[in-house]
Motif scaffolding. Structure first.
Motif, mmCIF file in Angstrom:
data_model
loop_
_atom_site.group_PDB
_atom_site.id
_atom_site.type_symbol
_atom_site.label_atom_id
_atom_site.label_comp_id
_atom_site.label_asym_id
_atom_site.label_seq_id
_atom_site.Cartn_x
_atom_site.Cartn_y
_atom_site.Cartn_z
ATOM 1 N N PRO A 643 0.949 -1.286 0.056
ATOM 2 C CA PRO A 643 0.035 -0.011 0.048
ATOM 3 C C PRO A 643 0.961 1.247 0.022
ATOM 4 O O PRO A 643 2.171 1.334 0.634
ATOM 5 C CB PRO A 643 -0.883 -0.093 1.171
ATOM 6 C CG PRO A 643 -0.932 -1.621 1.605
ATOM 7 C CD PRO A 643 0.499 -2.291 0.981
ATOM 8 N N VAL A 659 -3.796 0.866 -2.901
ATOM 9 C CA VAL A 659 -4.663 0.951 -2.017
ATOM 10 C C VAL A 659 -4.410 -0.193 -1.023
ATOM 11 O O VAL A 659 -4.232 -0.144 0.341
ATOM 12 C CB VAL A 659 -5.828 1.413 -2.317
ATOM 13 C CG1 VAL A 659 -6.912 1.628 -0.928
ATOM 14 C CG2 VAL A 659 -5.862 2.570 -3.069
ATOM 15 N N GLN A 670 -5.936 3.065 -6.649
ATOM 16 C CA GLN A 670 -6.457 4.285 -6.794
ATOM 17 C C GLN A 670 -5.989 4.880 -7.955
ATOM 18 O O GLN A 670 -4.992 5.537 -8.046
ATOM 19 C CB GLN A 670 -6.137 5.174 -5.488
ATOM 20 C CG GLN A 670 -7.104 6.438 -5.230
ATOM 21 C CD GLN A 670 -8.425 6.176 -4.864
ATOM 22 O OE1 GLN A 670 -8.601 5.170 -4.226
ATOM 23 N NE2 GLN A 670 -9.549 6.600 -5.418
ATOM 24 N N LYS A 675 -11.353 3.803 -7.581
ATOM 25 C CA LYS A 675 -10.418 2.721 -7.214
ATOM 26 C C LYS A 675 -11.021 1.426 -7.792
ATOM 27 O O LYS A 675 -12.218 1.153 -7.827
ATOM 28 C CB LYS A 675 -10.888 2.566 -5.623
ATOM 29 C CG LYS A 675 -10.034 1.683 -5.005
ATOM 30 C CD LYS A 675 -10.126 1.666 -3.172
ATOM 31 C CE LYS A 675 -11.280 1.112 -2.839
ATOM 32 N NZ LYS A 675 -11.729 0.956 -1.466
#
Length: 786
Positions: A643, A659, A670, A675
């Protein structure tokens, strides 16, 4: 091989090909075409066809007009023979054709077209421009020798025209006179025996004197050469004899010139014959929508959507055929007129075409094998003269095949074992197939026998196939189904035609349990195949829809990005205007402060500098949101995405960041406001942000001051430069820098001296030194900050 070529209709295919040759030379080359058996020779022949096809695709055609078969004329010229006007014209036309084609190829090379064979071929063409010019100056396009061929010929022809004019004038005076018209059958001038005459009534024969050269069928009219023009006709005849002699002399000279260039002309003819043949193959390939197949010597055949070139495009049903991979024997079963024989002929003919250097009408990606021997037993070969039955004729042919077949052979059997007792015929067919398989040959056989339907299930390397039959329409579809044996369909067809169910049920009772089981199994296989095909078609439709949605989404995102950039650019333009006004106002304030200082010495320089600094720090900071090409790199030390990692989604050509992780193969990414779930192979790692401990940046009015690690003073006035250095050092300290560089240049040294004096007394400077060779030398001062 001749028999196999006839059975597989190879000669009929060549009749189609010959229509695309531009000259009699090319047509003769097509007539002589035979399959090759050397792998490298076949590769070369295929490459020639492919290069010709490339030129046709790019240019539409190749300039091959004017090529003539001048080989016999060259032989006569070589031994001193006299060439006629038309023979010389053909030689000139061939020289022109060769020269024009050579220039055409040179132009292709200049344009950067990737061709290799044609440039090598045309290197051998000799440009005989002088000989072409001499022939064209001497002979016109209709084969007549021109006056310009020689001064002597021009002079002779002027004399001829003068004599003709004098004779006509003399005779016209006779035909126009009143007495002459009375004695003439018609007031015309004509020619008999190459001499000018007039038609005189028989009763006035003696009036004009001279000679009679002819008379009418009735004898009432005599064609008389009057005595007054006899001498001029004699002179005209002598001049014409001189003309013939001069023409013969001119042709002899031109023939001699040709004899000196016989070898070069022979080479040109040879090269252009190959070129014509090469483009005939390419044009034929284009006409039948053919492709260059991949070649192998392992006996592997894979022909996708193969079409027989002799069957019209609107009638043919393409077939997919494979042989020599998982299986080397293919047994095709099915009803008559279902297309089994067409399948055999298609495979056989396309194999012969490949080995002849021709492209084949298949889909891209098709593959063809090179065989050393090709055998075919197709159709009714019954010989009445030898009183042989159909079975005997086929078996004689098969015996010959069995004696010659080897592991480099392709064997095609049509209705193997037919024409005799079904049980014995089926047994013979199985034994023959086993024998051919055992020697390693590739074989395709068609049959009616139900015993052979189970043959493939009990033999490794053998596969069943069938030609599909539509029971509802009672017609074959001509589609080849590999892996599924043909069904009898007799009961289904009989029921469709109205035969009672009772008779059909009684007939079924006569069928053995094994046969019923086999038919049921085949029926089940067909149903499963149709279901699989339907599901595959649906899957393909959904895939295309997904691709379309994917494409539209990518376009929409690109459009949104462009609109975003436009909005940002507009905002930055407005902000730039505000900054410009602010700077102008700041400069004006400084000027006013200096005026106040002049009038009030209590205002110190450092207060002015501080005021200027505050004004500049109050200036808004802009960060242009422009698209930049960010180099995408894979770092070997990053095995797993985490992430926050910056990545690029390949399919959308957009950057975003991770993400969360869904599983080992998918991640949530993202992308702007969206998303999305993206597969790992669709991601390219760009960067992993690192937490960097830095000193807090000085902020003015809530905006950070971004400071570079160097200050460039070149071109600045001394006073402004000192102010810049003061401000820069304060900003660098606030930014947490430990070392900076001040670029002042070398010049007169005044700016460098002033900078170093200022640095020597500055409260935040720990140490200074001039730059090294790689840092700019004496034009740069490196500053260590406290």
């Amino acid at each position: 091989m001749n028999k196999v070529s006839r059975i597989l209709e190879y000669d009929k295919m060549k009749k189609q090909l010959i229509e695309f040759a531009s000259s009699s030379l090319g047509k003769q080359r097509v007539k002589e075409l035979l399959p090759l058996f050397d792998f490298e020779s076949i590769k070369e022949a295929q490459a020639r066809t492919q290069e010709g096809a490339k030129v046709i695709r790019l240019k539409g055609q190749a300039p091959l007009g004017g090529l003539r078969d001048i080989r016999e004329s060259l032989k006569r010229a070589k031994i001193g023979g006299l060439l006629s006007e038309h023979e010389l014209l053909d030689i000139s036309s061939t020289i022109y054709s060769s020269r024009r084609f050579k220039r055409f190829v040179e132009t292709l090379v200049e344009e950067g077209v990737d061709i290799k064979i044609l440039p090598e071929l045309v290197k051998d063409i000799v440009l005989l421009a002088e000989l072409e010019k001499d022939i064209n100056q001497a002979i016109d396009e209709n084969g007549g020798v021109l006056d310009s061929a020689s001064p002597a010929l021009r002079s002779i022809r002027q004399q001829i025209r003068s004599y003709e004019s004098g004779i006509r004038s003399k005779l016209e005076s006779i035909t126009r006179s009143s007495s002459g018209r009375k004695m003439l059958s018609d007031a015309i001038i004509t020619i008999r025996n190459d001499r000018y005459v007039i038609p005189v009534k028989a009763e006035y024969r003696g009036h004009f004197g001279g000679m009679v050269h002819d008379q009418s069928a009735s004898g009432a009219t005599l064609f008389v050469e009057p005595e007054s023009v006899v001498q001029m006709n004699n002179q005209l005849r002598e001049s014409r004899m001189k003309e013939d002699q001069e023409i013969q002399r001119i042709l002899h000279v031109l023939s001699g010139q040709v004899s000196l260039e016989v070898d070069a002309l022979t080479m040109n003819v040879s090269v252009m014959t190959e070129v014509d043949f090469m483009f005939a193959k390419a044009l034929y390939s284009h006409s039948i929508k053919a492709i260059e197949p991949k070649l192998n010597t392992e006996g592997f055949i894979k022909m996708d959507k193969a079409r027989h070139p002799l069957i019209p495009e609107d009638e043919i049903v393409p077939i997919d055929i494979e042989l020599g991979g998982e299986f080397s024997s293919l047994v095709i079963t099915g009803p008559n007129t279902g297309g089994k024989t067409v399948t055999l002929k298609t495979v056989g003919l396309l194999t012969l075409m490949v080995q002849s250097g021709l492209h084949i009408p298949c889909e891209e990606g098709s593959e063809a094998a090179i065989f050393q021997k090709i055998f075919a037993d197709i159709g009714d070969e019954q010989s009445i003269e030898q009183s042989l039955s159909t079975f005997s004729s086929h078996m004689t042919n098969i015996v010959n095949i069995m004696e010659e077949v080897d592991f480099q052979s392709l064997v095609l059997f049509d209705e193997l074992g037919a024409g005799t007792d079904p049980t014995e015929g089926a047994a013979l067919a199985i034994s023959i197939l086993d024998r051919v398989y055992s020697v390693g040959a590739k074989v395709i056989a068609t049959t009616h026998y139900s015993e052979l339907k189970g043959y493939a299930y009990n033999r490794e390397g053998v596969k069943n196939a069938s030609v599909e039959f539509d029971v509802d329409t009672l017609r074959p579809t001509y589609r080849l189904l590999i892996g599924v044996p043909g069904r009898s369909n007799a009961f289904a067809i009989s029921r469709r035609l109205g035969l009672s169910d009772q008779i059909i049920d009684e007939a079924k009772n006569h069928i053995t349990a094994d046969s019923n089981k086999m038919e049921n199994m085949i029926s089940s296989l067909e149903d499963s195949r149709k279901l699989a095909e339907k599901e595959m078609e649906e899957a393909e439709r959904l895939r295309k829809e997904a691709e379309q949605i994917h494409h539209e989404l990518a376009q929409e995102m690109e459009k949104l990005e462009e609109e975003k950039q436009k909005v940002l650019q507009s905002a930055e333009n407005k902000a730039a205007d505000s900054i410009k006004k602010a700077k102008e106002e700041a400069d004006q304030i400084i000027e006013e402060l200096r005026e106040i200082q002049k009038n009030n010495p209590a205002v110190k320089d450092h207060e002015l500098i501080d005021a200027k600094k505050r004004l500049e720090m109050a200036e808004p900071s802009l960060t242009a949101q422009k698209k930049k090409s960010v180099p995408v790199k894979h770092k070997p030390d990053v095995d797993k995405l985490m992430p926050g990692d910056e990545v690029k989604v390949i399919s959308f050509d957009q950057k975003g960041h991770i993400v969360d992780k869904v599983n080992d193969k998918e991640y949530y990414v993202q992308l702007g406001m969206m998303k999305m779930k993206v597969r790992k192979e669709d991601l390219l790692y760009i960067n992993r942000p690192k937490a960097v401990e830095t000193k807090p940046l000085a902020t003015v009015r809530g905006r950070e001051a971004h400071v570079k690690t160097e200050l460039d003073l070149r071109g600045e006035r001394y006073e402004n430069a000192m102010l810049e250095v003061e401000k820069y050092l304060d900003d660098a300290v606030l930014a947490g820098y430990h070392q900076v560089s001040i670029i002042h240049g070398k010049g007169t040294g005044a700016l460098r001296k002033g900078v170093q004096e200022l640095l020597k007394n500055h409260r935040n400077v720990q140490e200074t030194r001039l730059g090294t060779q790689g840092e700019g030398g004496s034009g740069v001062t490196v500053v260590l900050l406290k």
